[in-house]
Design an enzyme around this catalytic site. Structure first.
Site, PDB file in Angstrom:
ATOM      1  NE  ARG A   1      -3.167  -2.189 -27.034  1.00 39.11           N
ATOM      2  CZ  ARG A   1      -2.234  -3.134 -26.941  1.00 39.11           C
ATOM      3  NH1 ARG A   1      -0.944  -2.804 -26.888  1.00 39.11           N
ATOM      4  NH2 ARG A   1      -2.581  -4.400 -26.899  1.00 39.11           N
TER       5      ARG A   1
ATOM      6  NE  ARG B   1      10.343   4.176 -24.088  1.00 40.87           N
ATOM      7  CZ  ARG B   1      10.776   3.766 -22.912  1.00 40.87           C
ATOM      8  NH1 ARG B   1      10.088   2.855 -22.226  1.00 40.87           N
ATOM      9  NH2 ARG B   1      11.903   4.257 -22.404  1.00 40.87           N
TER      10      ARG B   1
ATOM     11  CG  ASP C   1       2.644  -0.689 -26.415  1.00 40.56           C
ATOM     12  OD1 ASP C   1       3.754  -0.379 -25.936  1.00 40.56           O
ATOM     13  OD2 ASP C   1       1.568  -0.506 -25.818  1.00 40.56           O
TER      14      ASP C   1
END
Length: 246
Positions: free
Chosen positions: A198, A51, A53
């Site tokens: 991140r 996935r 974001d």
């Protein structure tokens, strides 16, 4: 039933991420599934390698889906190119083996994080790069990144909440390259937790700015506490670059 493998590029700027969100179709997965379902006349569900974001991009997202459609590989790709939004492109379409699974069979994932390190931002790349105005010490960032390479519990570097799932991941390499004002950070690993890259980038930026010492990074890792690490870096600088399979 055929198993079709797709490699997808997308600009994640205007989407709420990869994963389908209930009835909300403003995700990458939902957009592609809608087009494939209309194309085949079937209810298509695609499996992504991972996935991304909201606001995160992909140069090589790998997916697969199953269908009884007799359309050729070229017809599938041409149909998708015609009906998908301009910010989503199917880079390649291939027949896959029956056992191929885009997520479970992945052995290495590669992400790139891009930083523009200059007093003024670049107006043409602002959607695809993170702007840091203060000079970054690349040597310190590289030294700190080395402490994160290997097999570790990355609880300090994720926003994932589940206590049942393992937070252990293996990072194979973190390479930091600087060319003028451009800084690129290449992450390679067997998988990454929610917001893991991140948060690592945000922590390394703090190191590069002299706000966190290099020796503190290993201590942050061992604390297994999200509050100990740096801020979560903005999404627009992150790209899913490539996925390797056996």
């Amino acid at each position: 039933m055929r198993n079709i493998r797709l490699v997808i590029q997308y600009d994640g700027t205007r989407y709420k991420g990869w994963q389908r969100l209930g009835d909300n179709d403003h995700t990458i997965q939902a957009k592609i599934e809608s087009v494939l379902s209309k194309m085949t006349g079937e209810t298509i569900e695609i499996i992504g390698s991972g996935r991304t974001d909201a606001g995160v991009h992909a140069l090589g997202q790998v997916t697969n889906f199953r269908t009884n459609s007799s359309m050729s590989i070229q017809e599938i790709q041409d149909y998708c190119y015609r009906y998908l939004p301009e910010d989503i492109v199917i880079k390649s379409v291939k027949e896959a083996g029956d056992k191929f699974h885009a997520r479970y069979n992945a052995t290495r994932k590669k992400y790139i994080y891009k930083i523009w390190n200059h007093l003024y931002h670049d107006p043409f790349n602002r959607k695809y790069i993170t702007h840091i105005t203060e000079p970054l010490n690349i040597d310190l960032m590289k030294e700190a990144a080395d402490a994160l390479v290997g097999l570790h519990d990355f609880t300090s570097f994720t926003t994932a909440k589940s206590k049942k799932k393992s937070m252990v991941r293996e990072i194979y390499a973190i390479d930091i390259m600087k060319n003028g004002n451009n800084i690129e950070m290449l992450f390679q690993g067997n998988g990454f937790l929610h917001n893991m890259i991140r948060i690592i980038v945000g922590t390394l930026i703090e190191v590069g700015l002299g706000r966190i010492e290099v020796k503190e990074v290993k201590a942050i890792l061992h604390k297994k506490d999200r509050k100990a690490a740096g801020a979560t870096a903005p999404p627009q600088g992150l790209f899913l670059y490539d996925v390797d399979y056996k």
